[in-house]
Enzyme design. Structure first.
Site, short mmCIF file in Angstrom:
data_model
loop_
_atom_site.label_atom_id
_atom_site.label_comp_id
_atom_site.label_asym_id
_atom_site.label_seq_id
_atom_site.Cartn_x
_atom_site.Cartn_y
_atom_site.Cartn_z
N ASP A 210 -80.73 -53.79 15.22
CA ASP A 210 -81.80 -54.24 16.10
C ASP A 210 -82.81 -55.00 15.23
O ASP A 210 -83.57 -54.40 14.48
CB ASP A 210 -82.44 -53.01 16.77
CG ASP A 210 -83.71 -53.34 17.55
OD1 ASP A 210 -84.16 -54.51 17.51
OD2 ASP A 210 -84.25 -52.43 18.20
N LYS A 236 -90.99 -62.52 20.41
CA LYS A 236 -91.59 -61.95 19.19
C LYS A 236 -91.46 -62.93 18.03
O LYS A 236 -91.92 -62.67 16.92
CB LYS A 236 -90.90 -60.63 18.82
CG LYS A 236 -91.13 -59.50 19.83
CD LYS A 236 -90.51 -58.22 19.31
CE LYS A 236 -90.30 -57.16 20.37
NZ LYS A 236 -91.51 -56.51 20.86
N1 C6P Z 1 -91.18 -53.65 20.87
C1 C6P Z 1 -93.55 -53.28 20.62
O1 C6P Z 1 -94.73 -53.41 20.98
P1 C6P Z 1 -87.78 -56.53 24.21
O2 C6P Z 1 -88.78 -55.80 25.02
O3 C6P Z 1 -86.41 -56.46 24.82
O4 C6P Z 1 -88.19 -57.91 23.84
O5 C6P Z 1 -87.69 -55.77 22.79
C2 C6P Z 1 -87.41 -54.42 22.74
C3 C6P Z 1 -87.53 -53.91 21.35
C4 C6P Z 1 -86.38 -53.49 20.70
N2 C6P Z 1 -86.42 -53.07 19.43
C5 C6P Z 1 -87.56 -53.04 18.73
C6 C6P Z 1 -87.54 -52.59 17.30
C7 C6P Z 1 -88.75 -53.44 19.33
O6 C6P Z 1 -89.88 -53.41 18.61
C8 C6P Z 1 -88.75 -53.87 20.68
C9 C6P Z 1 -90.01 -54.24 21.38
C10 C6P Z 1 -92.48 -53.94 21.46
O7 C6P Z 1 -93.24 -52.65 19.63
C11 C6P Z 1 -92.57 -53.54 22.89
S1 C6P Z 1 -92.33 -51.83 23.14
#
Ligand code: C6P
Length: 416
Positions: A210, A236
């Site tokens: 991830d 991100k």
């Molecule tokens: N973390 C944070 O504020 P999405 O929502 O699908 O773009 O990403 C999910 C996700 C998966 N793995 C990791 C390590 C992440 O940090 C995140 C998203 C955000 O930390 C929202 S909870």
């Protein structure tokens, strides 16, 4: 030579110049200049990315892979070029190994629903760590429930590092998949994924990484890492929401069943039978987020021009500066003190709930995240309901951190 010595550093003047590329940062919040420190949640967008989306809809909008007219053909070329750009950015062996999804969450769900459903059997183990984001935990947990398989969890140390002795013990030949975060969003820990991948591969176990918190902050070379799946979210990485990347080695993509069925993922259809397209189309049913995928390429170009190694070194300097300042406040408890960290600083304050910290910092114009960060087992591990979290970007400066520390002292004085 260390990484920090080998790159030409981003200096404060360059950071300020880069910051001026981000229009959203030029505003006041509650009468104070905005200090944006929630980059782990989502990053702001440079003007070039905003312009790319606006220009697309103003002048170029046409569907992809379906039309024989100019707008559609150009959109299709730009869409495909974005796939190639992402493949180069990650040093994947081929653009066909890059699948566009809606985000990291969907990318991991895709692997669980296809690879997982087909290849995980009753009694098999799936190995994750105790610092996973829910997106890299719940899909595997649910798959294990469905398949009567076993979710094994590598514990983390008091510093917030993966316990590698435990990893070695849990990595048996019953494990059929290892799924780990490259960088923890709740702790900032950079995990030793090269070692994890090598050890798993010695037992022929595929590894999903991830990369939601690594791809925007350090250079990633997928062929050197040799992981089998890798994911990140465009939003991100200074790009738009609604687009994610799933990289998969072709040998796996070929044997995985499709994720969803519909238009574009087929080779031929009759009422009796459907022949599916080859990857990546096999996993991209329906009209994709065309403008967003195209704008992701612009974000990748923007980041590449700065240099991911330089970004990593600069953000690490900000982290070191912030950590030293925060440790001078006796009421601060840092959550996540690994020896190898990315620019994420999670903390609690004696007497104040993290939500109060977040609210008071907002009054000072400072945007941080307060909560469990979609990593509830991490909160449980450290015996806290939530943390306050500041996360850094190349557009942040030492002045931003000074503002953070000053505001944290206001909270301390209010609550103690
Ligand atoms: N973390 C944070 O504020 P999405 O929502 O699908 O773009 O990403 C999910 C996700 C998966 N793995 C990791 C390590 C992440 O940090 C995140 C998203 C955000 O930390 C929202 S909870």
């Amino acid at each position: 030579m260390s990484a920090s010595q080998s790159v030409n550093p981003i200096d404060p003047a360059e950071a300020l110049r880069l910051r001026s590329d981000f229009p959203v940062l030029r505003q006041q919040v509650h009468g104070k200049p905005l200090v944006y420190l929630d980059n782990a949640a989502t990053t702001q967008k440079p003007q070039v990315v905003i312009d790319r989306i606006a220009n697309y809809y103003a002048h170029e909008n046409g569907t992809v892979r379906r039309g024989v007219y100019k707008l559609s053909e150009q959109s299709t070329r730009d869409f495909d070029a974005s796939r190639t750009k992402v493949a180069q950015f990650l040093n994947a062996a081929s653009p066909s190994e890059i699948i566009f999804t809606r985000g990291t969450t969907e990318s991991i769900n895709l692997v669980a629903a296809t690879y997982g459903r087909k290849f995980i059997q009753a009694g098999d183990h799936i190995l994750i760590s105790a610092m996973e984001h829910h997106a890299n935990l719940v899909p595997w947990q649910q798959l294990c429930l469905e398949k009567d398989a076993v979710l094994q969890v590598v514990p983390i140390t008091d510093a917030g590092e993966m316990d590698m002795d435990a990893f070695d013990r849990l990595l048996t030949d019953r494990v059929k998949l290892v799924a780990v975060g490259h960088v923890s969003n709740a702790l900032g820990t950079v995990n030793p994924i090269r070692e994890i991948i090598e050890k798993a591969h010695a037992l022929d176990i595929p590894v999903l990484v991830d990369g939601a918190q690594s791809a925007p902050h350090m250079s990633v070379d997928l062929q050197a890492l040799d992981c089998d799946f890798f994911t990140f979210s465009a939003h991100k990485l200074y790009g738009p929401t609604g687009v994610g990347i799933l990289y998969g080695k072709m040998k796996y993509l070929e044997i995985m069943p499709p994720y969803q069925f519909g238009g574009d993922m087929i080779h031929s259809v009759s009422f009796e039978k459907t022949v599916f397209a080859k990857p990546p189309a096999k996993f991209e049913a329906g009209t994709p987020a065309i403008a967003e995928v195209i704008a992701l390429a612009t974000a990748v170009d923007y980041l590449s021009a700065i240099g991911l190694d330089r970004i990593g070194v600069y953000e690490h300097e900000l982290l070191a500066y912030a950590t030293a300042q925060m440790l001078e406040i006796p009421e601060v408890r840092l959550i996540g003190t690994a020896s190898h960290k990315a620019g994420i600083l999670s903390f609690t304050l004696k007497g104040a709930h993290p939500h109060d910290i977040g609210t008071i910092l907002d009054r000072e114009g400072i945007a941080i995240r307060a909560g469990h960060h979609c990593a509830q087992p991490v909160m449980e591990r450290f015996g806290v309901p939530a943390t306050a979290r500041a996360s850094f970007s190349f557009y942040n400066t030492r002045e931003d951190i000074d503002a953070l520390v000053k505001a944290v002292r206001i909270v301390v004085n209010l609550f103690n």
